[in-house]
Design a protein around this motif. Structure first.
Motif, PDB file in Angstrom:
ATOM      1  N   LEU A  87       0.821  -1.206   0.000  1.00 48.09           N
ATOM      2  CA  LEU A  87       0.000   0.000   0.000  1.00 48.09           C
ATOM      3  C   LEU A  87       0.855   1.256   0.000  1.00 48.09           C
ATOM      4  N   PHE A  88       1.891   1.274   0.827  1.00 45.26           N
ATOM      5  CA  PHE A  88       2.751   2.445   0.879  1.00 45.26           C
ATOM      6  C   PHE A  88       3.524   2.622  -0.427  1.00 45.26           C
ATOM      7  N   VAL A  89       3.934   1.516  -1.058  1.00 45.33           N
ATOM      8  CA  VAL A  89       4.629   1.615  -2.339  1.00 45.33           C
ATOM      9  C   VAL A  89       3.713   2.212  -3.392  1.00 45.33           C
ATOM     10  N   VAL A  90       2.453   1.790  -3.403  1.00 46.78           N
ATOM     11  CA  VAL A  90       1.498   2.345  -4.359  1.00 46.78           C
ATOM     12  C   VAL A  90       1.302   3.832  -4.112  1.00 46.78           C
ATOM     13  N   MET A  91       1.246   4.213  -2.834  1.00 48.84           N
ATOM     14  CA  MET A  91       1.072   5.627  -2.515  1.00 48.84           C
ATOM     15  C   MET A  91       2.278   6.446  -2.943  1.00 48.84           C
ATOM     16  N   LEU A  92       3.484   5.890  -2.803  1.00 51.73           N
ATOM     17  CA  LEU A  92       4.691   6.631  -3.152  1.00 51.73           C
ATOM     18  C   LEU A  92       4.891   6.698  -4.658  1.00 51.73           C
ATOM     19  N   VAL A  93       4.681   5.569  -5.337  1.00 55.12           N
ATOM     20  CA  VAL A  93       4.897   5.545  -6.778  1.00 55.12           C
ATOM     21  C   VAL A  93       3.790   6.285  -7.505  1.00 55.12           C
ATOM     22  N   GLY A  94       2.553   6.173  -7.001  1.00 51.92           N
ATOM     23  CA  GLY A  94       1.466   6.926  -7.603  1.00 51.92           C
ATOM     24  C   GLY A  94       0.764   6.200  -8.725  1.00 51.92           C
ATOM     25  N   VAL A  95       0.365   4.959  -8.523  1.00 52.60           N
ATOM     26  CA  VAL A  95      -0.400   4.225  -9.533  1.00 52.60           C
ATOM     27  C   VAL A  95      -1.841   4.670  -9.438  1.00 52.60           C
ATOM     28  N   THR A  96      -2.360   5.229 -10.503  1.00 53.84           N
ATOM     29  CA  THR A  96      -3.712   5.762 -10.504  1.00 53.84           C
ATOM     30  C   THR A  96      -4.705   4.715 -10.987  1.00 53.84           C
ATOM     31  N   ALA A  97      -5.983   5.004 -10.810  1.00 54.02           N
ATOM     32  CA  ALA A  97      -7.023   4.068 -11.258  1.00 54.02           C
ATOM     33  C   ALA A  97      -7.061   3.966 -12.767  1.00 54.02           C
ATOM     34  N   ALA A  98      -6.703   5.031 -13.464  1.00 50.16           N
ATOM     35  CA  ALA A  98      -6.716   4.982 -14.928  1.00 50.16           C
ATOM     36  C   ALA A  98      -5.661   4.034 -15.458  1.00 50.16           C
ATOM     37  N   ASP A  99      -4.525   3.953 -14.781  1.00 50.96           N
ATOM     38  CA  ASP A  99      -3.459   3.059 -15.238  1.00 50.96           C
ATOM     39  C   ASP A  99      -3.835   1.602 -15.046  1.00 50.96           C
ATOM     40  N   SER A 100      -4.652   1.290 -14.043  1.00 56.29           N
ATOM     41  CA  SER A 100      -5.002  -0.097 -13.793  1.00 56.29           C
ATOM     42  C   SER A 100      -5.937  -0.657 -14.857  1.00 56.29           C
ATOM     43  N   LEU A 101      -6.576   0.203 -15.645  1.00 53.52           N
ATOM     44  CA  LEU A 101      -7.484  -0.262 -16.685  1.00 53.52           C
ATOM     45  C   LEU A 101      -6.746  -0.699 -17.945  1.00 53.52           C
ATOM     46  N   LYS A 102      -5.474  -0.405 -18.045  1.00 53.36           N
ATOM     47  CA  LYS A 102      -4.707  -0.759 -19.230  1.00 53.36           C
ATOM     48  C   LYS A 102      -4.046  -2.110 -19.011  1.00 53.36           C
ATOM     49  N   GLN A 103      -4.332  -3.055 -19.883  1.00 47.06           N
ATOM     50  CA  GLN A 103      -3.760  -4.391 -19.781  1.00 47.06           C
ATOM     51  C   GLN A 103      -2.442  -4.436 -20.541  1.00 47.06           C
ATOM     52  N   THR A 104      -1.343  -4.513 -19.810  1.00 44.93           N
ATOM     53  CA  THR A 104      -0.034  -4.621 -20.447  1.00 44.93           C
ATOM     54  C   THR A 104       0.218  -6.022 -20.985  1.00 44.93           C
ATOM     55  N   ILE A 105      -0.450  -7.035 -20.413  1.00 47.62           N
ATOM     56  CA  ILE A 105      -0.337  -8.416 -20.866  1.00 47.62           C
ATOM     57  C   ILE A 105      -1.723  -8.862 -21.310  1.00 47.62           C
ATOM     58  N   LYS A 106      -1.831  -9.379 -22.503  1.00 45.97           N
ATOM     59  CA  LYS A 106      -3.128  -9.767 -23.056  1.00 45.97           C
ATOM     60  C   LYS A 106      -3.702 -10.942 -22.271  1.00 45.97           C
ATOM     61  N   GLY A 107      -4.946 -10.790 -21.824  1.00 49.98           N
ATOM     62  CA  GLY A 107      -5.623 -11.856 -21.092  1.00 49.98           C
ATOM     63  C   GLY A 107      -5.167 -12.036 -19.668  1.00 49.98           C
ATOM     64  N   GLN A 108      -4.525 -11.035 -19.067  1.00 41.21           N
ATOM     65  CA  GLN A 108      -3.993 -11.231 -17.725  1.00 41.21           C
ATOM     66  C   GLN A 108      -5.102 -11.332 -16.676  1.00 41.21           C
ATOM     67  N   ARG A 109      -6.249 -10.712 -16.921  1.00 43.86           N
ATOM     68  CA  ARG A 109      -7.330 -10.795 -15.942  1.00 43.86           C
ATOM     69  C   ARG A 109      -7.911 -12.202 -15.884  1.00 43.86           C
ATOM     70  N   TRP A 110      -8.055 -12.853 -17.040  1.00 46.68           N
ATOM     71  CA  TRP A 110      -8.555 -14.223 -17.028  1.00 46.68           C
ATOM     72  C   TRP A 110      -7.568 -15.166 -16.356  1.00 46.68           C
ATOM     73  N   TRP A 111      -6.277 -14.942 -16.607  1.00 43.83           N
ATOM     74  CA  TRP A 111      -5.263 -15.763 -15.924  1.00 43.83           C
ATOM     75  C   TRP A 111      -5.302 -15.518 -14.416  1.00 43.83           C
ATOM     76  N   ALA A 112      -5.538 -14.269 -14.017  1.00 40.67           N
ATOM     77  CA  ALA A 112      -5.611 -13.960 -12.585  1.00 40.67           C
ATOM     78  C   ALA A 112      -6.813 -14.650 -11.943  1.00 40.67           C
ATOM     79  N   VAL A 113      -7.963 -14.649 -12.652  1.00 43.73           N
ATOM     80  CA  VAL A 113      -9.151 -15.327 -12.120  1.00 43.73           C
ATOM     81  C   VAL A 113      -8.914 -16.826 -11.996  1.00 43.73           C
ATOM     82  N   ALA A 114      -8.301 -17.428 -13.024  1.00 47.34           N
ATOM     83  CA  ALA A 114      -8.017 -18.866 -12.984  1.00 47.34           C
ATOM     84  C   ALA A 114      -7.055 -19.220 -11.850  1.00 47.34           C
ATOM     85  N   CYS A 115      -6.005 -18.418 -11.682  1.00 49.22           N
ATOM     86  CA  CYS A 115      -5.046 -18.673 -10.593  1.00 49.22           C
ATOM     87  C   CYS A 115      -5.708 -18.508  -9.232  1.00 49.22           C
ATOM     88  N   GLY A 116      -6.580 -17.491  -9.096  1.00 53.73           N
ATOM     89  CA  GLY A 116      -7.274 -17.304  -7.825  1.00 53.73           C
ATOM     90  C   GLY A 116      -8.180 -18.470  -7.481  1.00 53.73           C
TER      91      GLY A 116
END
Length: 275
Positions: free
Chosen positions: A81-110
Motif C-alpha cells: 500500500l505504501f509503495v502504491v502511494m509513493l509511486v502513484g499508480v492511478t485508477a486509470a493506469d489499472s485499466l490498461k492491460q499490459t499483458i493480453k488476457g492477464q485478468r482471465w489468468w488472474a481469475v483462474a489462478c485465484g
C-alpha cells in the motif's frame, strides 16, 4: 508399525498440494528478487507468504498459519500500500492491460489457489495426524501446547531471538540515520548558488506539472508538451521507471482544441442564422 509408517507416508492429495504450491512459492521468491518494480516484488512476496501459511495449516500448525497470514502477509500488504502511494499508480493506469488476457489468468489462478487452500484445510480437519492429538491434549490445546513449549523449554531461544530482532532493528536505524553536521542552506543561499553556477536559475519544477498527475515517476511537461527531465529524480531515471504521458497530454489538448473550434463554429453559425 502401521502408526510409524503413517507418520512418514504422504497421501496423493498432500503430495499434489506440496508440489504445486511449493513450485509457485519458489517462483514467487525468485520474482521477489528479480522484479524491477517494487510493487511487483511486494506482490510476489505476499503470495509466497500466503503459500507458507497454507503449508502450516495443512500440517496442523494453526497458530503458525494464522500468525503467518496476520503478521507477515498483513505487513507485506501494508508495504504494498505504501509503495502504491509513493509511486502513484492511478485508477486509470489499472485499466490498461499490459499483458493480453492477464485478468482471465488472474481469475483462474485465484480459483486454483482457493481450491488448493480448501482442500488442504479440509484434509487437515478431517484427518488426525500421528502424535498431534496427544501433544495437544497434554496442555489443553494446540495454542496452549505451543505456548508451553515457547515459555518453558525454548524460553531462552525465544528471548534471544527477540533480542536479536530488536538489535537488528535498532542497528538498521542507526546505520541509516545521518546526523547533519553542517548548517542547512537557506532559500536565498540556494538561489544565489544557482545564479552563480548558471545551470538552472529558477527552482526545479515539480513532477507531473501540466501532466494531470502529481506522481513522482511522471515527468513534468514543458509548455510545448515535451517531458522535462529535471522533474524526475535521478534514481527513477536510471531504473527506467519514468512514465511518459506527453503523448496523451498532447492528444487531449488537440481534442480539446478541436472541440473548442467546433463549438465556436456552431456559435458563429447560430449568430449568422439569427441575423
Amino acid at each position: 508399525m502401521s502408526a510409524n509408517l503413517a507418520a512418514y507416508a504422504t497421501s496423493s492429495g498432500e503430495a499434489f498440494q506440496f508440489w504445486v504450491l511449493g513450485t509457485v512459492a519458489v517462483i514467487g521468491a525468485l520474482c521477489t528478487i528479480l522484479m524491477r518494480k517494487a510493487v511487483h516484488s511486494a506482490l510476489c512476496l505476499a503470495g509466497t507468504m500466503i503459500i507458507l501459511a497454507v503449508f502450516y495449516l495443512a500440517n496442523g500448525a494453526y497458530f503458525l498459519g494464522i500468525v503467518q497470514i496476520v503478521v507477515y502477509t498483513g505487513a507485506i500488504m501494508m508495504l504494498f500500500l505504501f509503495v502504491v502511494m509513493l509511486v502513484g499508480v492511478t485508477a486509470a493506469d489499472s485499466l490498461k492491460q499490459t499483458i493480453k488476457g492477464q485478468r482471465w489468468w488472474a481469475v483462474a489462478c485465484g480459483l486454483g489457489f482457493g481450491i488448493l487452500l480448501a482442500a488442504g484445510i479440509g484434509n487437515a480437519s478431517l484427518k488426525e495426524f500421528t502424535g498431534l492429538g496427544a501433544a495437544n491434549s497434554a496442555h489443553g490445546g494446540n495454542v496452549e501446547g505451543l505456548a508451553a513449549l515457547i515459555f518453558t523449554k525454548y524460553v531462552f531461544a525465544f528471548e534471544i531471538t527477540g533480542a536479536l530482532l530488536i538489535t537488528a532493528a535498532v542497528g538498521a536505524m542507526v546505520l541509516t540515520h545521518r546526523e547533519r553536521t553542517e548548517r542547512a542552506a537557506t532559500q536565498r543561499e540556494l538561489s544565489e548558488q544557482r545564479v552563480r553556477e548558471g545551470k538552472h536559475v529558477p527552482p526545479l519544477p515539480a513532477p507531473g506539472v501540466y501532466a494531470r498527475h502529481n506522481a513522482v515517476d511522471i515527468a513534468g511537461l514543458l509548455p510545448d508538451g515535451t517531458p522535462a527531465e529535471l522533474t524526475v529524480m535521478q534514481t527513477l531515471r536510471k531504473r527506467g521507471q519514468i512514465r511518459d504521458v506527453s503523448t496523451e497530454a498532447l492528444a487531449d489538448l488537440k481534442a480539446l482544441e478541436q472541440r473548442s473550434e467546433e463549438r465556436l463554429g456552431r456559435d458563429r453559425d447560430e449568430e449568422e442564422a439569427t441575423r
